[in-house]
Scaffold this motif. Sequence first.
Motif, PDB file in Angstrom:
ATOM      1  N   ILE A 305      -9.978  -4.855  -1.516  1.00 57.50           N
ATOM      2  CA  ILE A 305      -9.841  -3.398  -1.384  1.00 57.50           C
ATOM      3  C   ILE A 305     -10.727  -2.896  -0.249  1.00 57.50           C
ATOM      4  CG2 ILE A 305     -10.294  -1.172  -2.499  1.00 57.50           C
ATOM      5  CD1 ILE A 305      -9.522  -2.436  -5.155  1.00 57.50           C
ATOM      6  N   TYR A 306     -11.977  -3.383  -0.199  1.00 54.91           N
ATOM      7  CA  TYR A 306     -12.920  -2.887   0.809  1.00 54.91           C
ATOM      8  C   TYR A 306     -12.497  -3.277   2.224  1.00 54.91           C
ATOM      9  CZ  TYR A 306     -17.265  -1.531   3.017  1.00 54.91           C
ATOM     10  OH  TYR A 306     -18.187  -0.923   3.824  1.00 54.91           O
ATOM     11  N   ILE A 307     -11.976  -4.484   2.383  1.00 57.45           N
ATOM     12  CA  ILE A 307     -11.531  -4.935   3.713  1.00 57.45           C
ATOM     13  C   ILE A 307     -10.342  -4.098   4.193  1.00 57.45           C
ATOM     14  CG2 ILE A 307     -10.439  -6.853   4.956  1.00 57.45           C
ATOM     15  CD1 ILE A 307     -12.151  -8.742   3.196  1.00 57.45           C
ATOM     16  N   LYS A 308      -9.391  -3.848   3.298  1.00 58.95           N
ATOM     17  CA  LYS A 308      -8.190  -3.100   3.672  1.00 58.95           C
ATOM     18  C   LYS A 308      -8.459  -1.597   3.837  1.00 58.95           C
ATOM     19  CE  LYS A 308      -5.216  -6.519   3.591  1.00 58.95           C
ATOM     20  NZ  LYS A 308      -4.455  -6.912   4.798  1.00 58.95           N
ATOM     21  N   ILE A 313     -14.897   1.082  -4.414  1.00 58.45           N
ATOM     22  CA  ILE A 313     -13.914   0.211  -5.063  1.00 58.45           C
ATOM     23  C   ILE A 313     -13.239   0.950  -6.206  1.00 58.45           C
ATOM     24  CG2 ILE A 313     -13.543  -2.011  -6.201  1.00 58.45           C
ATOM     25  CD1 ILE A 313     -14.487  -2.105  -3.241  1.00 58.45           C
ATOM     26  N   PHE A 314     -14.013   1.791  -6.864  1.00 57.87           N
ATOM     27  CA  PHE A 314     -13.483   2.553  -7.993  1.00 57.87           C
ATOM     28  C   PHE A 314     -13.125   3.975  -7.570  1.00 57.87           C
ATOM     29  CE2 PHE A 314     -16.217  -0.630 -10.062  1.00 57.87           C
ATOM     30  CZ  PHE A 314     -15.299  -1.207 -10.928  1.00 57.87           C
ATOM     31  N   PHE A 315     -12.080   4.497  -8.183  1.00 61.50           N
ATOM     32  CA  PHE A 315     -11.676   5.885  -7.998  1.00 61.50           C
ATOM     33  C   PHE A 315     -11.921   6.606  -9.321  1.00 61.50           C
ATOM     34  CE2 PHE A 315      -8.278   9.029  -8.803  1.00 61.50           C
ATOM     35  CZ  PHE A 315      -8.537   9.916  -7.768  1.00 61.50           C
ATOM     36  N   SER A 316     -12.623   7.722  -9.275  1.00 63.94           N
ATOM     37  CA  SER A 316     -12.865   8.494 -10.497  1.00 63.94           C
ATOM     38  C   SER A 316     -12.372   9.920 -10.292  1.00 63.94           C
ATOM     39  CB  SER A 316     -14.349   8.478 -10.872  1.00 63.94           C
ATOM     40  OG  SER A 316     -15.120   9.167  -9.918  1.00 63.94           O
ATOM     41  N   GLN A 317     -11.920  10.502 -11.374  1.00 65.64           N
ATOM     42  CA  GLN A 317     -11.326  11.846 -11.295  1.00 65.64           C
ATOM     43  C   GLN A 317     -11.468  12.549 -12.633  1.00 65.64           C
ATOM     44  OE1 GLN A 317      -6.972  12.063 -11.036  1.00 65.64           O
ATOM     45  NE2 GLN A 317      -7.176  13.461  -9.299  1.00 65.64           N
ATOM     46  N   MET A 335      -5.442   3.639  -3.337  1.00 71.76           N
ATOM     47  CA  MET A 335      -4.980   4.541  -2.279  1.00 71.76           C
ATOM     48  C   MET A 335      -6.067   4.721  -1.225  1.00 71.76           C
ATOM     49  SD  MET A 335      -2.861   7.581  -4.183  1.00 71.76           S
ATOM     50  CE  MET A 335      -1.294   7.242  -4.988  1.00 71.76           C
ATOM     51  N   TYR A 336      -5.641   5.186  -0.062  1.00 73.72           N
ATOM     52  CA  TYR A 336      -6.591   5.473   1.009  1.00 73.72           C
ATOM     53  C   TYR A 336      -7.505   6.628   0.596  1.00 73.72           C
ATOM     54  CZ  TYR A 336      -3.862   2.382   4.020  1.00 73.72           C
ATOM     55  OH  TYR A 336      -3.240   1.274   4.563  1.00 73.72           O
ATOM     56  N   MET A 337      -8.612   6.757   1.304  1.00 73.34           N
ATOM     57  CA  MET A 337      -9.650   7.707   0.916  1.00 73.34           C
ATOM     58  C   MET A 337      -9.186   9.165   0.964  1.00 73.34           C
ATOM     59  SD  MET A 337     -12.251   5.963   0.004  1.00 73.34           S
ATOM     60  CE  MET A 337     -13.505   7.230  -0.037  1.00 73.34           C
ATOM     61  N   ASP A 338      -8.190   9.481   1.776  1.00 74.25           N
ATOM     62  CA  ASP A 338      -7.736  10.871   1.911  1.00 74.25           C
ATOM     63  C   ASP A 338      -6.515  11.178   1.044  1.00 74.25           C
ATOM     64  OD1 ASP A 338      -5.926   9.306   3.256  1.00 74.25           O
ATOM     65  OD2 ASP A 338      -5.787  10.606   5.027  1.00 74.25           O
ATOM     66  N   ALA A 339      -6.272  10.346   0.019  1.00 80.93           N
ATOM     67  CA  ALA A 339      -5.055  10.466  -0.787  1.00 80.93           C
ATOM     68  C   ALA A 339      -4.924  11.838  -1.453  1.00 80.93           C
ATOM     69  CB  ALA A 339      -5.025   9.370  -1.845  1.00 80.93           C
ATOM     70  N   MET A 360       6.126   9.443  -6.686  1.00 80.24           N
ATOM     71  CA  MET A 360       7.070   9.343  -5.568  1.00 80.24           C
ATOM     72  C   MET A 360       7.262   7.886  -5.178  1.00 80.24           C
ATOM     73  SD  MET A 360       5.049  10.475  -2.066  1.00 80.24           S
ATOM     74  CE  MET A 360       6.431   9.930  -1.055  1.00 80.24           C
ATOM     75  N   ASP A 361       8.435   7.612  -4.614  1.00 76.45           N
ATOM     76  CA  ASP A 361       8.731   6.275  -4.105  1.00 76.45           C
ATOM     77  C   ASP A 361       8.078   6.092  -2.737  1.00 76.45           C
ATOM     78  OD1 ASP A 361      10.339   5.542  -6.299  1.00 76.45           O
ATOM     79  OD2 ASP A 361      12.054   6.615  -5.432  1.00 76.45           O
ATOM     80  N   ASP A 362       7.664   4.856  -2.452  1.00 74.33           N
ATOM     81  CA  ASP A 362       7.114   4.515  -1.139  1.00 74.33           C
ATOM     82  C   ASP A 362       6.017   5.491  -0.711  1.00 74.33           C
ATOM     83  OD1 ASP A 362       6.731   3.134   1.178  1.00 74.33           O
ATOM     84  OD2 ASP A 362       8.640   3.695   2.111  1.00 74.33           O
ATOM     85  N   ASP A 363       5.050   5.691  -1.579  1.00 75.98           N
ATOM     86  CA  ASP A 363       3.953   6.626  -1.327  1.00 75.98           C
ATOM     87  C   ASP A 363       3.101   6.126  -0.156  1.00 75.98           C
ATOM     88  OD1 ASP A 363       1.746   8.322  -1.426  1.00 75.98           O
ATOM     89  OD2 ASP A 363       1.776   8.434  -3.618  1.00 75.98           O
ATOM     90  N   PRO A 364       3.033   6.867   0.969  1.00 74.89           N
ATOM     91  CA  PRO A 364       2.284   6.406   2.141  1.00 74.89           C
ATOM     92  C   PRO A 364       0.769   6.412   1.938  1.00 74.89           C
ATOM     93  CG  PRO A 364       3.035   8.651   2.482  1.00 74.89           C
ATOM     94  CD  PRO A 364       3.656   8.183   1.198  1.00 74.89           C
ATOM     95  N   ARG A 365       0.292   7.001   0.859  1.00 72.51           N
ATOM     96  CA  ARG A 365      -1.145   7.050   0.604  1.00 72.51           C
ATOM     97  C   ARG A 365      -1.674   5.743   0.024  1.00 72.51           C
ATOM     98  NH1 ARG A 365      -1.803  11.572  -3.529  1.00 72.51           N
ATOM     99  NH2 ARG A 365      -0.073  10.386  -4.442  1.00 72.51           N
ATOM    100  N   ILE A 366      -0.763   4.861  -0.420  1.00 70.14           N
ATOM    101  CA  ILE A 366      -1.164   3.606  -1.052  1.00 70.14           C
ATOM    102  C   ILE A 366      -1.650   2.622   0.005  1.00 70.14           C
ATOM    103  CG2 ILE A 366      -0.357   1.641  -2.417  1.00 70.14           C
ATOM    104  CD1 ILE A 366       1.636   3.528  -3.753  1.00 70.14           C
ATOM    105  N   ILE A 367      -2.734   1.934  -0.274  1.00 71.44           N
ATOM    106  CA  ILE A 367      -3.338   0.990   0.672  1.00 71.44           C
ATOM    107  C   ILE A 367      -2.338  -0.104   1.050  1.00 71.44           C
ATOM    108  CG2 ILE A 367      -5.168  -0.721   1.003  1.00 71.44           C
ATOM    109  CD1 ILE A 367      -6.859   0.879  -0.998  1.00 71.44           C
ATOM    110  N   GLY A 368      -2.086  -0.237   2.337  1.00 72.72           N
ATOM    111  CA  GLY A 368      -1.203  -1.287   2.847  1.00 72.72           C
ATOM    112  C   GLY A 368       0.270  -0.980   2.732  1.00 72.72           C
TER     113      GLY A 368
END
Length: 486
Positions: A305-308, A313-317, A335-339, A360-368
Amino acid sequence: MGNKGLKEGLKHGDFIILDMICLQFCFTISYWMHINFANPYRTDDYQYQAVILTTCQLLVIVFSNNYRGILRRGQLEELFSIVKYISGIILISLVYLFAVKHSITASRLQFGLTSVTFTLVDYLVRQLNKVRVFNSSKYKENRRSIVLITSGSIAKKTLSALISEQEHRNYFISGVVVTDKECSDGEKENDVPFYSLNDDTIAKLTHGWVDEVFLLQTENMELPSKLMESLFRMGITVNYSITSISDGRWPITEMKNLGPYRVLSSSVSPASAGEMALKRLADIIGGLVGCIITMIVFVFLAPIIYIKSPGPIFFSQNRVGQNGKPFRMYKFRSMYMDAEKRKQELMAKNKIGSDMMFKMDDDPRIIGSEKKDKHGRPKGIGNFIRKYSIDELPQFYNILKGNMSLVGTRPPTMDEWEKYDLGHRIRMSIKPGLTGLWQVSGRSGITDFEEVVRLDREYIENWNLLLDIKIILKTIVVVFKGSGAS
């Protein structure tokens, strides 16, 4: 142990552990008092007695209600409870030793001294532990919020009765609704706000954090049907004074005590206290196993996750939990940091068809996600994590804490919760879950939010332990297939 005894035993595990430590401590002190200053556990005879004492203590814990209402007891009542507790342990131990023809001459003196020292030491330990519990933030946070609904003639008297010895209660009164007179703005009694019964009050009550409602009727008081209907649609537990409540729209599910009052409760969930205690026990076991799995996965997943996408590493909300209580939910970041910032830009592509949830399908915010396979489908590490629900693993920590359950309803975000209608809020009348009925009925394939609510309500109204087991087994199959995720 009965249903209520089991629930109290699980809830007061700290007292059980302290009592068990105290018994062994007092057993050692008693040995020093009448033998010598040495280790009693090195002597076969006294080692045997210690084992018998511990076994009998566990029997008393399991088959008695000694811990029921322990936080509400006065000092004298607590002393009597400890005497009864240790007397049961010693009596069972002596009966057993007599039955197996074990020499009990020395045991009587040892057990007698242990009884006296345990009574004194354990009384002090329990009182100190109560002080710790009452001053803890967790105790204050976990108290139930109750709104009193009654007539003006008895409102202040009832409030006073409910908040007497407040530190020994597991609830607090968050408001009083008066049905038959106007209350001035800012009117309070004992720092509890008073409200007149009108549409504004109903809106406040149904959009705030309320765990339960207590309806205390007088002879001439008209039943606030509109308010009751709104509360029931939300799934909030309503406690009635024992009067002529006969409206079939609000079925009675339980009789219990609420402070000094005996009340009938109406709740959308049919679960008993014992069943909920077993559900919590399953959550604790599942949470422990899940946390171990999460730590193992973390070792391999964190560097990727960190390399990509360099960052946490964790997301909290903040999410909404049972009865509207907010809590912090954790995930592996997929997801990327600006998700979150980009979410509003993508709302037009929301599959759900409303802004109550977002998929949503094919969410561009997802890493990679920019990486595609030969069929044009995204195949980044973030998509892999989400396909097999690996991102959900850290929620086992939430389960262990008690914010969530293994099975329940998925917790909405704070902004989604604010948009809910009354009928939608029933979803959070129980603890949110890692999985649930609508997830195994289609996961991301269900795009109608009303269908999500229908399935969640079906789960709440028909809940039982077997249903939870079925959902967990179905979840395992669905996750390993990676079907229906986005």
